[in-house]
Design a protein around this motif. Structure first.
Motif, PDB file in Angstrom:
ATOM      1  N   UNK A  65       3.605  13.971  20.029  1.00  0.00           N
ATOM      2  CA  UNK A  65       2.345  14.023  19.291  1.00  0.00           C
ATOM      3  C   UNK A  65       1.725  12.638  19.291  1.00  0.00           C
ATOM      4  N   UNK A  66       0.486  12.574  18.812  1.00  0.00           N
ATOM      5  CA  UNK A  66      -0.125  11.301  18.479  1.00  0.00           C
ATOM      6  C   UNK A  66       0.268  11.002  17.042  1.00  0.00           C
ATOM      7  N   UNK A  67       0.802   9.835  16.806  1.00  0.00           N
ATOM      8  CA  UNK A  67       1.244   9.434  15.475  1.00  0.00           C
ATOM      9  C   UNK A  67       0.230   8.469  14.879  1.00  0.00           C
ATOM     10  N   UNK A  68      -0.170   8.767  13.642  1.00  0.00           N
ATOM     11  CA  UNK A  68      -1.171   7.969  12.952  1.00  0.00           C
ATOM     12  C   UNK A  68      -0.581   7.379  11.675  1.00  0.00           C
ATOM     13  N   UNK A  69      -0.883   6.135  11.427  1.00  0.00           N
ATOM     14  CA  UNK A  69      -0.553   5.486  10.177  1.00  0.00           C
ATOM     15  C   UNK A  69      -1.750   5.626   9.239  1.00  0.00           C
ATOM     16  N   UNK A  70      -1.488   5.956   7.985  1.00  0.00           N
ATOM     17  CA  UNK A  70      -2.555   6.087   6.993  1.00  0.00           C
ATOM     18  C   UNK A  70      -2.142   5.364   5.724  1.00  0.00           C
ATOM     19  N   UNK A  71      -3.123   4.894   4.963  1.00  0.00           N
ATOM     20  CA  UNK A  71      -2.812   4.128   3.760  1.00  0.00           C
ATOM     21  C   UNK A  71      -3.791   4.445   2.643  1.00  0.00           C
ATOM     22  N   UNK A  72      -3.290   4.296   1.444  1.00  0.00           N
ATOM     23  CA  UNK A  72      -4.099   4.394   0.238  1.00  0.00           C
ATOM     24  C   UNK A  72      -3.694   3.239  -0.668  1.00  0.00           C
ATOM     25  N   UNK A 117       0.839  -1.179   0.000  1.00  0.00           N
ATOM     26  CA  UNK A 117       0.000   0.000   0.000  1.00  0.00           C
ATOM     27  C   UNK A 117       0.881   1.238   0.000  1.00  0.00           C
ATOM     28  N   UNK A 118       0.297   2.343  -0.365  1.00  0.00           N
ATOM     29  CA  UNK A 118       0.911   3.646  -0.184  1.00  0.00           C
ATOM     30  C   UNK A 118       0.652   4.017   1.274  1.00  0.00           C
ATOM     31  N   UNK A 119       1.710   4.185   2.061  1.00  0.00           N
ATOM     32  CA  UNK A 119       1.518   4.360   3.504  1.00  0.00           C
ATOM     33  C   UNK A 119       2.314   5.537   4.029  1.00  0.00           C
ATOM     34  N   UNK A 165       5.905   6.082   2.370  1.00  0.00           N
ATOM     35  CA  UNK A 165       6.536   5.196   1.410  1.00  0.00           C
ATOM     36  C   UNK A 165       5.500   4.775   0.380  1.00  0.00           C
ATOM     37  N   UNK A 166       5.872   4.938  -0.890  1.00  0.00           N
ATOM     38  CA  UNK A 166       4.984   4.556  -1.967  1.00  0.00           C
ATOM     39  C   UNK A 166       5.034   3.064  -2.246  1.00  0.00           C
ATOM     40  N   UNK A 167       4.192   2.629  -3.155  1.00  0.00           N
ATOM     41  CA  UNK A 167       4.102   1.194  -3.459  1.00  0.00           C
ATOM     42  C   UNK A 167       5.420   0.616  -3.976  1.00  0.00           C
ATOM     43  N   UNK A 198      -6.399  13.880   2.986  1.00  0.00           N
ATOM     44  CA  UNK A 198      -7.601  13.360   2.335  1.00  0.00           C
ATOM     45  C   UNK A 198      -7.275  12.336   1.258  1.00  0.00           C
ATOM     46  N   UNK A 199      -6.002  12.221   0.878  1.00  0.00           N
ATOM     47  CA  UNK A 199      -5.602  11.251  -0.138  1.00  0.00           C
ATOM     48  C   UNK A 199      -5.606   9.825   0.396  1.00  0.00           C
ATOM     49  N   UNK A 200      -5.728   9.673   1.705  1.00  0.00           N
ATOM     50  CA  UNK A 200      -5.598   8.351   2.330  1.00  0.00           C
ATOM     51  C   UNK A 200      -6.958   7.836   2.791  1.00  0.00           C
ATOM     52  N   UNK A 201      -7.196   6.574   2.457  1.00  0.00           N
ATOM     53  CA  UNK A 201      -8.507   5.990   2.687  1.00  0.00           C
ATOM     54  C   UNK A 201      -8.649   5.338   4.054  1.00  0.00           C
ATOM     55  N   UNK A 202      -7.532   4.895   4.607  1.00  0.00           N
ATOM     56  CA  UNK A 202      -7.601   4.128   5.850  1.00  0.00           C
ATOM     57  C   UNK A 202      -6.644   4.719   6.863  1.00  0.00           C
ATOM     58  N   UNK A 203      -7.074   4.735   8.105  1.00  0.00           N
ATOM     59  CA  UNK A 203      -6.298   5.330   9.192  1.00  0.00           C
ATOM     60  C   UNK A 203      -6.282   4.403  10.401  1.00  0.00           C
ATOM     61  N   UNK A 204      -5.156   4.426  11.099  1.00  0.00           N
ATOM     62  CA  UNK A 204      -5.072   3.706  12.352  1.00  0.00           C
ATOM     63  C   UNK A 204      -5.600   4.557  13.496  1.00  0.00           C
ATOM     64  N   UNK A 205      -5.604   3.969  14.692  1.00  0.00           N
ATOM     65  CA  UNK A 205      -6.128   4.648  15.880  1.00  0.00           C
ATOM     66  C   UNK A 205      -5.123   5.598  16.493  1.00  0.00           C
TER      67      UNK A 205
END
Length: 125
Positions: free
Chosen positions: A91-98, A32-34, A51-53, A110-117
């Motif tokens: 900070x609070x660090x979040x992982x996001x993926x597309x 994934x793009x993360x 990091x891209x695919x 907004x480019x990322x579809x999925x987010x961690x907690x």
């Protein structure tokens, strides 16, 4: 539905290190793009590193030379090695993926579809 499972946050003194991990769960076994974002109270969310695919990485100027992003394809896990931590990294660090990207955009959450907690990183002086 992709779930992102983050781990590795904690509290350290300035100059210390932490490693964050992010693993997609319940998702097809693929890359994934993360990206890692962070957000401190009262401060706008900031893209830190991504990091891209195809493995291309991207860093915010504020962390270049201190943070390293990597991926273990066998474990399908993204890592963020954070060295020489500063109090301003707190900070609070979040992982996001597309699904796909070449160079992951750090200024377009907004480019990322999925987010961690999120996982909290606290750096004391």
């Amino acid at each position: 539905q992709v779930q992102l499972l983050e781990s590795g946050g904690g509290s350290v003194q300035a100059g210390g290190s932490l490693r964050l991990s992010c693993a997609p769960a319940g998702a097809p076994d693929r890359t994934y793009c993360m990206v890692w974002f962070r957000q401190a109270p009262g401060i706008e969310r900031e893209g830190v590193a991504g990091m891209g695919n195809d493995g291309r990485s991207n860093y915010a100027d504020s962390v270049k030379g201190r943070f390293t992003i990597s991926r273990d394809n066998a474990k399908n896990t993204l890592y963020l090695q954070m060295n020489s931590l500063k109090p301003e990294d707190t900070a609070m660090y979040y992982c996001a993926a597309a699904g796909w990207c070449r160079t992951p955009p750090l200024t377009q959450p907004d480019a990322y579809d999925w987010w961690g907690q999120g996982t909290q990183v606290t750096v004391s002086s």
